[in-house]
Design an enzyme around this catalytic site. Structure first.
Site, short mmCIF file in Angstrom:
data_model
loop_
_atom_site.label_atom_id
_atom_site.label_comp_id
_atom_site.label_asym_id
_atom_site.label_seq_id
_atom_site.Cartn_x
_atom_site.Cartn_y
_atom_site.Cartn_z
N ASP A 119 3.45 12.49 16.03
CA ASP A 119 3.64 12.48 14.46
C ASP A 119 2.25 12.72 13.98
O ASP A 119 1.87 11.97 13.04
CB ASP A 119 4.22 11.03 14.13
CG ASP A 119 4.63 11.19 12.75
OD1 ASP A 119 4.82 12.04 12.01
OD2 ASP A 119 5.20 10.17 12.30
N LEU A 148 0.53 -1.19 -0.17
CA LEU A 148 -0.24 -0.13 -0.03
C LEU A 148 0.85 1.33 -0.07
O LEU A 148 0.56 2.36 -0.35
CB LEU A 148 -0.83 0.06 1.18
CG LEU A 148 -1.74 -1.40 1.34
CD1 LEU A 148 -2.78 -1.16 2.48
CD2 LEU A 148 -2.96 -1.31 0.21
N GLY A 149 2.01 1.29 0.47
CA GLY A 149 2.86 2.31 0.45
C GLY A 149 4.36 2.19 1.18
O GLY A 149 4.29 1.05 1.85
N GLN A 150 5.43 2.97 1.29
CA GLN A 150 6.35 2.93 1.91
C GLN A 150 6.83 4.27 2.37
O GLN A 150 6.62 5.07 1.83
CB GLN A 150 7.24 2.05 1.08
CG GLN A 150 8.03 2.96 -0.11
CD GLN A 150 8.86 1.99 -0.91
OE1 GLN A 150 8.59 0.92 -1.08
NE2 GLN A 150 9.89 2.85 -1.21
N GLY A 151 7.72 4.28 3.32
CA GLY A 151 8.33 5.44 3.88
C GLY A 151 9.95 5.32 4.23
O GLY A 151 10.63 4.36 3.86
N PHE A 155 10.97 4.31 6.91
CA PHE A 155 11.29 3.47 7.91
C PHE A 155 10.78 2.08 7.78
O PHE A 155 10.85 1.28 8.54
CB PHE A 155 11.03 3.94 9.49
CG PHE A 155 11.63 5.13 9.71
CD1 PHE A 155 12.85 5.38 9.80
CD2 PHE A 155 10.99 6.39 9.68
CE1 PHE A 155 13.60 6.60 10.19
CE2 PHE A 155 11.43 7.68 10.02
CZ PHE A 155 12.86 7.80 10.22
N GLU A 195 7.53 -0.38 5.12
CA GLU A 195 6.16 -0.31 4.21
C GLU A 195 4.98 -0.85 5.13
O GLU A 195 4.91 -0.99 5.89
CB GLU A 195 6.88 -1.46 3.17
CG GLU A 195 8.17 -1.40 2.40
CD GLU A 195 8.60 -2.59 1.58
OE1 GLU A 195 9.25 -2.32 0.86
OE2 GLU A 195 7.98 -3.64 1.79
N VAL A 196 3.94 -0.61 4.02
CA VAL A 196 2.72 -0.87 4.45
C VAL A 196 2.02 -1.76 3.57
O VAL A 196 2.02 -1.64 2.41
CB VAL A 196 1.86 0.33 4.85
CG1 VAL A 196 0.40 -0.08 5.35
CG2 VAL A 196 2.36 1.21 5.77
N LYS A 225 2.14 -3.30 9.09
CA LYS A 225 3.23 -2.29 8.84
C LYS A 225 4.76 -2.97 9.32
O LYS A 225 4.73 -3.56 10.22
CB LYS A 225 3.25 -1.16 9.75
CG LYS A 225 4.43 -0.01 9.60
CD LYS A 225 4.27 1.02 10.49
CE LYS A 225 3.09 1.98 10.14
NZ LYS A 225 3.54 2.80 9.27
#
Length: 541
Positions: free
Chosen positions: A394, A281-284, A286, A288-289, A303
């Site tokens: 956050d 679904l996504g990554q940042g 730190f 991934e999701v 996560k």
């Protein structure tokens, strides 16, 4: 949690403080309960047997007309909270409120309406039960059942639900005039409210609320000329006749099946092999999701954290606290894989992050009333975090998740302080969310609920600009310098000045002068009746 974050100091200004805040709980203590007024609770079944059909409440005196109280319009879906009750094992028959499909071999599948005897109810969220129809035994989620023949077992009874959440449910698209629900009164302990969807030429679709009062002899009434032995008979009467209400009661308000408290009994630290990662679904910065499946049965969000992001021991300690935070505007933490790479398993939200929803999804087309309502939901969840003496650290649109019917839930609360990355902990560079962070937190590391309030003000700009990055055209270092000199973002295009004033309150230099989340929630929930009653939609908002 990702490449950005937020914070600030605690201690509300006097003009925003109220006196009925529950006793706060330290975020470093791992044994506290959820807030009873808002959490999605499991029934507390313990102690001596009780009569589940007895509803004690403070009597009301004097005649009452049919004047409804409150009213509003918006959209959202909420989960009816279960009842509080106590009993000794096996005496009371329970009935299923929803269908449930077993997730493990120890679970018991059942259909709505099925009846059970409770064998062991000392575990809280999951009870050992025997189906009266099949004789089979297994564990069932305690918030999926209610005592048979009690008010809690009625389809129209939604338990602990606030006025605003009732309005969101009733005003969902597709609902018709006369659709209704009964809930506990917010203002009178032990009393009830009848909420009905209505329509008129002036207000269009709206909701009217009627207080259900109790007689000294135990009867119920909305108006004294029509009194009833039970709530069930009161509802039956008004389904047949309007009799002074704005409209005859038609159908019960539909609702979604509630989330269980945890994946299953004793499913907290789970083996990595029990999870299947299916759709990224996504990554940042730190991790991934993923959308995935637990135990081959249950859809979840997962996560995954890069090794070295945080210490497993510190994470597990914080996770024990996080899982006790229960509120219908917080994404529930289901389970963890506590060895690196750490996995965090939560509820799957269908529409993804609020940031993506605003920039690329249906959120691009939302008008101000829907955006303000989403902000009110986030403030509701943050007010709970405030009452629990916890800190998010956050808060931003990327860490808010969206579900069906514009439901908003707060994710990643509390994780930011565990990040071990040097660039992040130094509060510098691309990984740290300077633009969302209160100056005292960014400069001196003073993170409190009041830094969350600052961040909420930034999140408001993300909402009204449909996901625009804050402080457009400015780099992080410039933002920090300018904010310290007193610069604040101007009112976004199309945004009412009254909403910008709320943003500026959130950005007060002195943390103690910033409002509480309780105040912010109240302000936003009543925004179009108290602050902007003459709102007319524009091109953008």
């Amino acid at each position: 949690m990702g490449c950005i974050k937020s914070k600030e100091d605690k201690g509300p200004a006097m003009k925003y403080r109220t006196d009925n805040t529950p006793e706060p709980i330290s975020s470093h203590v791992s044994h506290y309960g959820s807030d009873s007024s808002q959490a999605t609770q499991s029934p507390a079944i313990k102690g001596s047997a009780v009569n589940f059909n007895s509803h004690s409440m403070t009597p009301f005196g004097g005649p009452s007309g049919m004047t409804p109280f409150g009213g509003a319009s918006s959209s959202f879906s909420a989960v009816p909270s279960p009842y509080p009750s106590t009993l000794t094992g096996g005496v009371t028959v329970f009935v299923a409120l929803y269908d449930y499909e077993a997730r493990t071999t120890d679970d018991l599948s059942f259909k709505k309406g099925e009846r059970f005897q409770i064998i062991n109810n000392t575990e809280g969220d999951w009870w050992e039960a025997r189906s009266i129809a099949t004789g089979k035994t297994g564990y069932i989620p305690s918030n999926y059942v209610a005592p048979a023949d009690s008010i809690q077992a009625e389809e129209w009874y939604f338990g602990k639900m606030g006025r605003k959440d009732a309005e969101r449910l009733l005003l969902n698209p597709g609902n018709q005039r006369g659709i209704f629900l009964v809930r506990e009164s917010e203002t009178t302990k032990g009393a009830y409210s009848l909420s009905i969807r209505d329509w008129d030429e002036v207000r269009g679709d709206n909701v009217k609320h009627y207080k259900i009062r109790k007689l000294d002899n135990g009867g119920y009434y909305i108006t004294t000329r029509a009194q009833f032995e039970s709530l069930q008979k009161l509802v039956k009467h008004y389904r047949e006749h309007a009799d002074g209400l704005c409209h005859k009661l038609t159908t019960v308000c539909p609702t979604v099946k509630p989330q269980t408290q945890g994946l299953a009994k004793d499913a907290w630290e789970i083996p990595r092999e029990s999870l299947r990662l299916e759709v990224k679904l996504g990554q940042g910065c730190f991790g991934e999701v993923w959308m995935g499946t637990w135990n081959g049965t249950t859809k979840v969000a997962i996560k995954t954290l890069k090794p070295g992001t945080m210490m497993p021991e510190a994470f597990l300690q914080e996770a024990q606290i996080m899982k006790k935070l229960r509120h219908d505007k917080l994404v529930p933490l289901y389970a963890v894989v506590s060895e690196e790479p750490i996995y965090i398993v939560t509820e799957f939200m269908t529409k993804g992050s609020l940031l993506d929803f605003l920039k690329e999804g249906e959120g691009k087309f939302l008008k101000l009333p829907q955006l303000v309502d989403m902000a009110a939901q986030i403030a509701d969840g943050m007010a709970y975090i405030e009452r629990m003496n916890y800190i998010h650290r956050d808060l931003r649109a990327a860490n808010i998740l969206v579900g069906d019917n514009l439901v908003c839930k707060i994710a990643d609360f509390g994780l930011a302080r565990l990040i071990e990355d040097n660039e992040y902990t130094a509060r510098q560079g691309a990984k740290f969310p300077i633009k969302w962070t209160a100056p005292e937190a960014a400069l001196y590391g003073r993170f409190t609920i009041k830094s969350d309030v600052w961040s909420f003000g930034i999140l408001l700009t993300e909402l009204v600009t449909k996901g625009r990055v804050p402080y457009p055209g400015m780099v992080n270092r410039e933002v920090l310098e300018q904010v310290e000199r007193g610069y604040r973002m101007p009112c976004p295009q199309g945004c009412p000045e009254s909403l910008h004033e709320l943003m500026k309150l959130c950005w007060k230099k002195d943390p103690d002068e910033r409002p509480t989340f309780e105040y912010i929630q109240s302000f936003l929930e009543d925004y179009f009746t108290a602050t902007e009653p003459q709102y007319q939609p524009g091109d953008n908002l």
